[in-house]
Design a protein around this motif. Structure first.
Motif, PDB file in Angstrom:
ATOM      1  N   HIS A  55       0.845  -1.196   0.000  1.00 42.85           N
ATOM      2  CA  HIS A  55       0.000   0.000   0.000  1.00 42.85           C
ATOM      3  C   HIS A  55       0.877   1.242   0.000  1.00 42.85           C
ATOM      4  O   HIS A  55       2.034   1.215   0.445  1.00 42.85           O
ATOM      5  CB  HIS A  55      -0.936  -0.001   1.212  1.00 42.85           C
ATOM      6  N   CYS A  56       0.318   2.333  -0.507  1.00 46.39           N
ATOM      7  CA  CYS A  56       1.031   3.601  -0.600  1.00 46.39           C
ATOM      8  C   CYS A  56       0.221   4.678   0.104  1.00 46.39           C
ATOM      9  O   CYS A  56      -0.915   4.970  -0.308  1.00 46.39           O
ATOM     10  CB  CYS A  56       1.267   3.977  -2.057  1.00 46.39           C
ATOM     11  N   LEU A  57       0.804   5.250   1.131  1.00 48.81           N
ATOM     12  CA  LEU A  57       0.192   6.358   1.854  1.00 48.81           C
ATOM     13  C   LEU A  57       0.840   7.652   1.378  1.00 48.81           C
ATOM     14  O   LEU A  57       2.055   7.821   1.462  1.00 48.81           O
ATOM     15  CB  LEU A  57       0.405   6.178   3.358  1.00 48.81           C
ATOM     16  N   SER A  79       4.608  13.669  -0.076  1.00 49.30           N
ATOM     17  CA  SER A  79       5.450  12.616   0.479  1.00 49.30           C
ATOM     18  C   SER A  79       4.687  11.304   0.428  1.00 49.30           C
ATOM     19  O   SER A  79       3.449  11.290   0.491  1.00 49.30           O
ATOM     20  CB  SER A  79       5.841  12.941   1.927  1.00 49.30           C
ATOM     21  N   VAL A  80       5.424  10.199   0.303  1.00 46.70           N
ATOM     22  CA  VAL A  80       4.801   8.886   0.217  1.00 46.70           C
ATOM     23  C   VAL A  80       5.483   7.930   1.175  1.00 46.70           C
ATOM     24  O   VAL A  80       6.673   8.070   1.486  1.00 46.70           O
ATOM     25  CB  VAL A  80       4.855   8.317  -1.225  1.00 46.70           C
ATOM     26  N   LEU A  81       4.721   6.985   1.638  1.00 53.03           N
ATOM     27  CA  LEU A  81       5.227   5.923   2.494  1.00 53.03           C
ATOM     28  C   LEU A  81       4.652   4.610   1.985  1.00 53.03           C
ATOM     29  O   LEU A  81       3.429   4.472   1.862  1.00 53.03           O
ATOM     30  CB  LEU A  81       4.826   6.165   3.946  1.00 53.03           C
ATOM     31  N   ALA A 165       9.944   2.909   4.283  1.00 53.10           N
ATOM     32  CA  ALA A 165      10.218   3.194   2.879  1.00 53.10           C
ATOM     33  C   ALA A 165       9.454   4.448   2.503  1.00 53.10           C
ATOM     34  O   ALA A 165       8.283   4.404   2.118  1.00 53.10           O
ATOM     35  CB  ALA A 165       9.794   2.019   2.005  1.00 53.10           C
ATOM     36  N   THR A 166      10.101   5.590   2.642  1.00 57.52           N
ATOM     37  CA  THR A 166       9.410   6.865   2.447  1.00 57.52           C
ATOM     38  C   THR A 166      10.303   7.843   1.701  1.00 57.52           C
ATOM     39  O   THR A 166      11.533   7.787   1.790  1.00 57.52           O
ATOM     40  CB  THR A 166       8.986   7.457   3.807  1.00 57.52           C
ATOM     41  N   CYS A 167       9.680   8.742   0.960  1.00 57.32           N
ATOM     42  CA  CYS A 167      10.405   9.802   0.253  1.00 57.32           C
ATOM     43  C   CYS A 167       9.420  10.901  -0.083  1.00 57.32           C
ATOM     44  O   CYS A 167       8.213  10.769   0.147  1.00 57.32           O
ATOM     45  CB  CYS A 167      11.078   9.267  -1.021  1.00 57.32           C
ATOM     46  N   LEU A 258       4.277   4.338  -9.601  1.00 57.76           N
ATOM     47  CA  LEU A 258       3.551   4.773  -8.407  1.00 57.76           C
ATOM     48  C   LEU A 258       4.143   6.066  -7.855  1.00 57.76           C
ATOM     49  O   LEU A 258       3.410   6.940  -7.376  1.00 57.76           O
ATOM     50  CB  LEU A 258       3.591   3.681  -7.342  1.00 57.76           C
ATOM     51  N   LEU A 259       5.468   6.213  -7.907  1.00 54.59           N
ATOM     52  CA  LEU A 259       6.093   7.447  -7.446  1.00 54.59           C
ATOM     53  C   LEU A 259       5.704   8.632  -8.336  1.00 54.59           C
ATOM     54  O   LEU A 259       5.542   9.747  -7.852  1.00 54.59           O
ATOM     55  CB  LEU A 259       7.609   7.289  -7.418  1.00 54.59           C
TER      56      LEU A 259
END
Length: 422
Positions: A55-57, A79-81, A165-167, A258-259
């Motif tokens: 999943h992507c938050l 930002s994504v996690l 795993a975040t950026c 996804l990014l």
């Protein structure tokens, strides 16, 4: 519209699905889970009934004008996690506005499962948003990523530390000397966390073997099959997979998309486009004759020797299915708006792939009087192309087959090579 689950279905989902408990977000913050966007109110405590898998938050704490719930704010940094959930797992994070990051519960790290009682989850039920039931599109976009967390660990280097795993939108693809403010703050909190996204280098400019000379160098500078084989092997080696396993690179292609979709990440977009070029310009891997060689229809009775590379279609078939799912998730106007500068490049690459396929199928037909088996590998290649071609025509109006004069079929006797007396 998807029907609401019955009481029995809701209980079953409660038992086998996960929970994301998210505290500390300010009212009006923009949040998205798997591309479904929300605007947070004071009662929001997270999500329930989250299916197992990736999943992507996505979050954006800054408020913006209006109260739209369909998209995140168009401007500003996102930002994504990324996280993997298991059945009935509880993922707990607290938002810290000063660093724009998520903190783990005291005394734990990102890999420590949270211990939350059933009674506490039931007490929070009214403040938990249900996971969207129409998850088919997300499942298609994460088909390969859902199979293994190794690519996520490799790209974000979470195997080197215990962080998430975040950026953000501006995280560099390679380590950089100058970091943005948010990343500086993150580095202060996690001093051992490496910066930058570790994608597999593609490098299409010099795509021939180190010892190649003359004709061989010319061949592999035009045909990217040798480079594709090297990139596939490098991605597989980095994850301890078999050398011919396309899964790691396909997961990387999904992650890049996804990014781009969730965080407008420019570096991921460039890498995603490079992977499109890499597959589309790798004709020899499909069995296509060299660009300036005779067309299979012009071959004599004795077919020329096969290319020095083995014909391997599975990676291309899988990539086309992945690319099709991504195209179906893009807005219909994306190539005239956000990605307008790249439309011609992608169309040229797909046209080249179509030309390689036509020559590869002709070469295959010239060496086989009839297909072997009811569904030979080349038929799967054709079907994957047809699905892709139909999808982009429906969504973007692209006519991928219009530039070619013939449609080569592997199961049609009329496609057999014709011997002409000169």
């Amino acid at each position: 519209m998807t029907a609401r689950p019955s009481a029995a279905e809701a209980r079953a989902l409660w038992e086998r699905h996960a929970f994301l408990l998210l505290a500390g977000l300010p009212r009006g913050a923009h949040l998205a889970l798997d591309a479904h966007a929300y605007v947070v109110d004071t009662q929001f405590q997270g999500f329930k009934m989250v299916p197992p898998g990736l999943h992507c938050l996505t979050w954006q704490a800054g408020a913006w004008d209006g109260d739209r719930h369909d998209v995140l704010a168009a401007e500003g940094m996102r930002s994504v996690l990324f996280l993997y959930t298991a059945a009935h797992e509880v993922f707990v994070r607290t938002y810290e506005a000063a660093t724009d990051t998520w903190a783990v519960p005291p005394g734990t790290d990102a890999r420590t499962p949270a211990a939350v009682s059933q009674e506490h989850l039931q007490a929070l039920d009214a403040q938990l948003a249900p996971y969207p039931m129409d998850g088919a599109s997300w499942a298609a976009l994460t088909h390969w990523l859902a199979q293994s967390p190794r690519t996520l660990e490799r790209v974000f280097r979470t195997h080197e530390h215990a962080g998430d795993a975040t950026c953000d939108s501006f995280t560099p693809v390679a380590p950089a000397d100058t970091l943005a403010t948010v990343r500086e703050l993150r580095a202060q909190r996690l001093p051992d966390t490496p910066s930058g996204l570790a994608f597999t280098p593609v490098c299409l400019a010099h795509s021939w073997p180190p010892d190649a000379q003359g004709a061989e160098r010319t061949l592999w500078s035009m045909d990217k099959s040798w480079r594709l084989a090297q990139v596939l092997a490098q991605a597989s080696d980095a994850e301890g997979a078999e050398r011919n396993d396309a899964g790691p690179l396909l997961r990387e292609a999904e992650l890049c998309f996804l990014l781009v979709q969730c965080a407008n990440h420019a570096g991921a977009l460039e890498h995603w486009l490079a992977l499109v070029d890499l597959f589309c310009y790798a004709g020899a891997r499909l069995g296509a004759p060299a660009p300036h060689a005779l067309h299979p229809a012009e071959w004599d009775v004795a077919a020329p020797a096969a290319c020095t590379l083995d014909v391997q279609l599975d990676a291309h078939v899988a990539w086309m299915h992945t690319f099709t799912a991504q195209c179906e998730a893009l807005p219909t106007t994306v190539w005239t708006d956000e990605l307008a500068p790249y439309e011609a490049r992608v169309l040229q690459a797909l046209a080249q792939l179509r030309a390689h396929m036509a020559r590869a199928l002709g070469a295959w037909a010239a060496r086989h009087e009839r297909p072997v088996g009811p569904t030979p590998p080349h038929e799967r290649l054709v079907q994957a192309w047809r699905t892709l071609s139909a999808a982009v025509h429906t969504r973007f109006g692209w006519a991928l087959d219009a530039r070619l004069d013939e449609e080569v079929e592997v199961d049609d006797d009329d496609d057999a090579p014709v011997v002409v007396d000169m």
